[in-house]
Design a protein around this motif. Structure first.
Motif, PDB file in Angstrom:
ATOM      1  N   LEU A  97      33.072  40.548  51.122  1.00 39.33           N
ATOM      2  CA  LEU A  97      33.436  40.300  49.726  1.00 39.33           C
ATOM      3  C   LEU A  97      34.949  40.215  49.625  1.00 39.33           C
ATOM      4  O   LEU A  97      35.660  40.991  50.252  1.00 39.33           O
ATOM      5  CB  LEU A  97      32.949  41.440  48.827  1.00 39.33           C
ATOM      6  CG  LEU A  97      31.454  41.689  48.782  1.00 39.33           C
ATOM      7  CD1 LEU A  97      31.155  42.919  47.937  1.00 39.33           C
ATOM      8  CD2 LEU A  97      30.720  40.482  48.246  1.00 39.33           C
ATOM      9  N   GLU A  98      35.440  39.279  48.824  1.00 31.73           N
ATOM     10  CA  GLU A  98      36.862  39.153  48.586  1.00 31.73           C
ATOM     11  C   GLU A  98      37.137  39.295  47.094  1.00 31.73           C
ATOM     12  O   GLU A  98      36.412  38.756  46.269  1.00 31.73           O
ATOM     13  CB  GLU A  98      37.383  37.790  49.041  1.00 31.73           C
ATOM     14  CG  GLU A  98      37.361  37.600  50.522  1.00 31.73           C
ATOM     15  CD  GLU A  98      37.877  36.239  50.947  1.00 31.73           C
ATOM     16  OE1 GLU A  98      38.406  36.154  52.062  1.00 31.73           O
ATOM     17  OE2 GLU A  98      37.745  35.268  50.180  1.00 31.73           O
ATOM     18  N   LEU A  99      38.169  40.012  46.759  1.00 28.04           N
ATOM     19  CA  LEU A  99      38.638  40.127  45.393  1.00 28.04           C
ATOM     20  C   LEU A  99      39.793  39.152  45.265  1.00 28.04           C
ATOM     21  O   LEU A  99      40.783  39.258  45.982  1.00 28.04           O
ATOM     22  CB  LEU A  99      39.089  41.563  45.097  1.00 28.04           C
ATOM     23  CG  LEU A  99      39.594  41.851  43.693  1.00 28.04           C
ATOM     24  CD1 LEU A  99      38.486  41.594  42.672  1.00 28.04           C
ATOM     25  CD2 LEU A  99      40.060  43.294  43.604  1.00 28.04           C
ATOM     26  N   ARG A 100      39.654  38.176  44.353  1.00 26.76           N
ATOM     27  CA  ARG A 100      40.667  37.129  44.206  1.00 26.76           C
ATOM     28  C   ARG A 100      41.388  37.231  42.874  1.00 26.76           C
ATOM     29  O   ARG A 100      40.853  37.748  41.908  1.00 26.76           O
ATOM     30  CB  ARG A 100      40.038  35.749  44.363  1.00 26.76           C
ATOM     31  CG  ARG A 100      39.518  35.541  45.784  1.00 26.76           C
ATOM     32  CD  ARG A 100      38.903  34.178  45.971  1.00 26.76           C
ATOM     33  NE  ARG A 100      38.543  33.978  47.353  1.00 26.76           N
ATOM     34  CZ  ARG A 100      39.236  33.229  48.192  1.00 26.76           C
ATOM     35  NH1 ARG A 100      40.316  32.598  47.791  1.00 26.76           N
ATOM     36  NH2 ARG A 100      38.856  33.094  49.437  1.00 26.76           N
ATOM     37  N   SER A 101      42.579  36.711  42.823  1.00 25.05           N
ATOM     38  CA  SER A 101      43.405  36.734  41.627  1.00 25.05           C
ATOM     39  C   SER A 101      42.784  35.884  40.522  1.00 25.05           C
ATOM     40  O   SER A 101      42.294  34.781  40.772  1.00 25.05           O
ATOM     41  CB  SER A 101      44.798  36.203  41.955  1.00 25.05           C
ATOM     42  OG  SER A 101      45.536  35.974  40.767  1.00 25.05           O
ATOM     43  N   ALA A 102      42.820  36.390  39.284  1.00 28.34           N
ATOM     44  CA  ALA A 102      42.341  35.617  38.138  1.00 28.34           C
ATOM     45  C   ALA A 102      43.274  34.435  37.879  1.00 28.34           C
ATOM     46  O   ALA A 102      42.845  33.405  37.336  1.00 28.34           O
ATOM     47  CB  ALA A 102      42.270  36.511  36.902  1.00 28.34           C
TER      48      ALA A 102
END
Length: 104
Positions: free
Chosen positions: A91-96
């Motif tokens: 899982l990757e958390l990406r910038s809004a």
């Protein structure tokens, strides 16, 4: 086709360079179907039972190039039944602001 719904509590492994994310908690909804057995309502663990799951995270190569050092604890891949591991998930958390920017 019936889709299985799995809910994960995600532990983000953060570095000292990401102090603003230290208290982030996510509840993630993941829809997986490849290993789903509609008869049993469980995920098949064929990869684990055949010894095909790697002990270390498998995402170090392109296109992921993930540099994490996660490993499965001793004995985890030996667990069978309803608590058996079925696969690795990245899982990757990406910038809004920019979907190309991986935050964690």
């Amino acid at each position: 086709m019936k889709t299985s719904r799995l809910f994960f509590t995600v532990l983000l492994l953060l570095s000292a360079a990401q102090p603003a994310l230290a208290d982030v908690s996510l509840q993630v909804k993941v829809l997986l179907e490849g290993a789903y057995n509609a008869t049993s309502g469980l995920m098949r663990d064929d990869l684990r039972s055949k010894g095909l799951l790697p002990v270390t995270q498998p995402y170090a190569m392109s296109p992921f190039n993930y540099a994490g050092s996660e490993t499965a604890a001793v004995g985890v891949l030996a667990v069978a039944g309803t608590d058996a591991v079925v696969d690795w998930v990245l899982l990757e958390l990406r910038s809004a602001d920019s979907a190309a920017s991986v935050v964690a």
